[in-house]
Design an enzyme around this catalytic site. Structure first.
Site, PDB file in Angstrom:
ATOM      1  N   GLY A  40      31.883  -2.039 -13.619  1.00  0.00           N
ATOM      2  CA  GLY A  40      31.495  -2.783 -12.432  1.00  0.00           C
ATOM      3  C   GLY A  40      30.030  -2.744 -12.064  1.00  0.00           C
ATOM      4  N   ASN A  49      27.836  -4.934 -12.875  1.00  0.00           N
ATOM      5  CA  ASN A  49      27.460  -6.293 -12.451  1.00  0.00           C
ATOM      6  C   ASN A  49      27.990  -6.578 -11.048  1.00  0.00           C
ATOM      7  OD1 ASN A  49      26.025  -8.094 -14.527  1.00  0.00           O
ATOM      8  ND2 ASN A  49      27.450  -6.910 -15.755  1.00  0.00           N
ATOM      9  N   ASN A  98      30.559 -16.984 -15.497  1.00  0.00           N
ATOM     10  CA  ASN A  98      30.699 -15.780 -16.317  1.00  0.00           C
ATOM     11  C   ASN A  98      29.317 -15.293 -16.725  1.00  0.00           C
ATOM     12  OD1 ASN A  98      32.088 -13.820 -18.034  1.00  0.00           O
ATOM     13  ND2 ASN A  98      31.395 -15.045 -19.768  1.00  0.00           N
ATOM     14  N   HIS A 124      27.418 -13.386 -19.753  1.00  0.00           N
ATOM     15  CA  HIS A 124      27.617 -12.988 -21.148  1.00  0.00           C
ATOM     16  C   HIS A 124      26.332 -12.301 -21.621  1.00  0.00           C
ATOM     17  CE1 HIS A 124      29.355 -13.012 -25.146  1.00  0.00           C
ATOM     18  NE2 HIS A 124      28.171 -13.371 -25.588  1.00  0.00           N
TER      19      HIS A 124
HETATM   20  C1  GRF Z   1      28.567  -6.316 -19.310  1.00  0.00           C
HETATM   21  O1  GRF Z   1      27.889  -5.914 -20.468  1.00  0.00           O
HETATM   22  C2  GRF Z   1      28.684  -7.793 -19.291  1.00  0.00           C
HETATM   23  O2  GRF Z   1      27.635  -8.461 -19.939  1.00  0.00           O
HETATM   24  C3  GRF Z   1      29.915  -8.048 -20.051  1.00  0.00           C
HETATM   25  O3  GRF Z   1      30.783  -6.972 -19.766  1.00  0.00           O
HETATM   26  C4  GRF Z   1      30.024  -5.872 -19.327  1.00  0.00           C
HETATM   27  C5  GRF Z   1      30.502  -5.545 -17.943  1.00  0.00           C
HETATM   28  O4  GRF Z   1      29.901  -4.442 -17.491  1.00  0.00           O
HETATM   29  N1  GRF Z   1      30.485  -9.313 -19.670  1.00  0.00           N
HETATM   30  P1  GRF Z   1      30.182  -3.972 -15.968  1.00  0.00           P
HETATM   31  O5  GRF Z   1      31.673  -3.769 -15.834  1.00  0.00           O
HETATM   32  O6  GRF Z   1      29.670  -5.051 -15.074  1.00  0.00           O
HETATM   33  O7  GRF Z   1      29.393  -2.705 -15.851  1.00  0.00           O
END
Ligand code: GRF
Length: 197
Positions: A12, A14, A108, A110
């Site tokens: 989490g 992000n 999303n 990526h």
């Molecule tokens: C991140 O590397 C993102 O790019 C990918 O999944 C990972 C999620 O990380 N989609 P977090 O759960 O947000 O730390």
């Protein structure tokens, strides 16, 4: 006020970047109303709870069929009357019924510069392993609209990140998160919330 739902599966970071951006004013006119994970142990759910945000675990494992999961996931999310769904490390295939119901309103993040290193099998560390194996000097992250394909919808934002000598997949992943993901995902949400997207 844009009502935002965030779908997560892991740590989490992000999600945390989004929450911090709302708190510090980087994101305006938006509020995270719901966090959903397929993984009961996702630390992202803890981050949501600490922030006083509704956090649900809705896992395909708890349903007789994938179709039942798909329908219930959509019904539960619909109950929050959300304007935007954000996939932040969400590793479950988004049901087509949800993509149709939220057409153009699911984004999303990526961890590569799409169209490089994306599509089936490219997620998490695997993306960075592929970038290092190919020997690219520049990688980065992409925010895109989610459609029925895999990482194939219209691109909203991208940010480039340098690959450095001696990078391991883990070091590169961290740099892409810090320098790109945690910046462009909040930026994309703010643009949508303020009709600049
Ligand atoms: C991140 O590397 C993102 O790019 C990918 O999944 C990972 C999620 O990380 N989609 P977090 O759960 O947000 O730390």
């Amino acid at each position: 006020m844009l009502r935002v739902g965030v779908l997560v599966s892991g740590g989490g970071t992000n999600l945390q970047a989004i929450l911090d951006a709302v708190d510090d004013g980087t994101i305006t006119n938006a509020r995270v109303e719901l966090v959903v994970s397929n993984n009961a142990n996702a630390y992202a759910l803890e981050r949501a709870k600490k922030h006083g945000i509704e956090a649900l675990c809705i896992s395909p494992k708890d349903y007789e069929s994938r179709e039942e999961f798909n329908q219930d996931l959509l019904a539960k999310i619909d109950a929050y009357h959300l304007d935007l769904l954000v996939l932040a490390g969400y590793l479950v295939k988004v049901p087509e019924c949800m993509i149709a119901a939220y057409r153009g309103r699911i984004i999303n993040i990526h961890p590569s510069l799409i169209p490089s290193f994306c599509g089936v099998g490219y997620y998490g560390l695997k993306v960075h392993e592929a970038a290092l194996a190919r020997g690219v000097k520049i990688t980065g992250a992409t925010v895109h609209i989610v459609d029925e394909g895999m990482d194939s919808g219209p691109i909203l934002l991208q940010k480039a990140v340098e690959v450095l000598e001696g990078d391991t997949p883990e070091i590169l992943q961290r740099r892409v998160m810090e320098q790109a993901e945690w910046k462009i995902l909040p930026q994309a949400i703010d643009r949508i919330a303020n009709k600049k997207a």
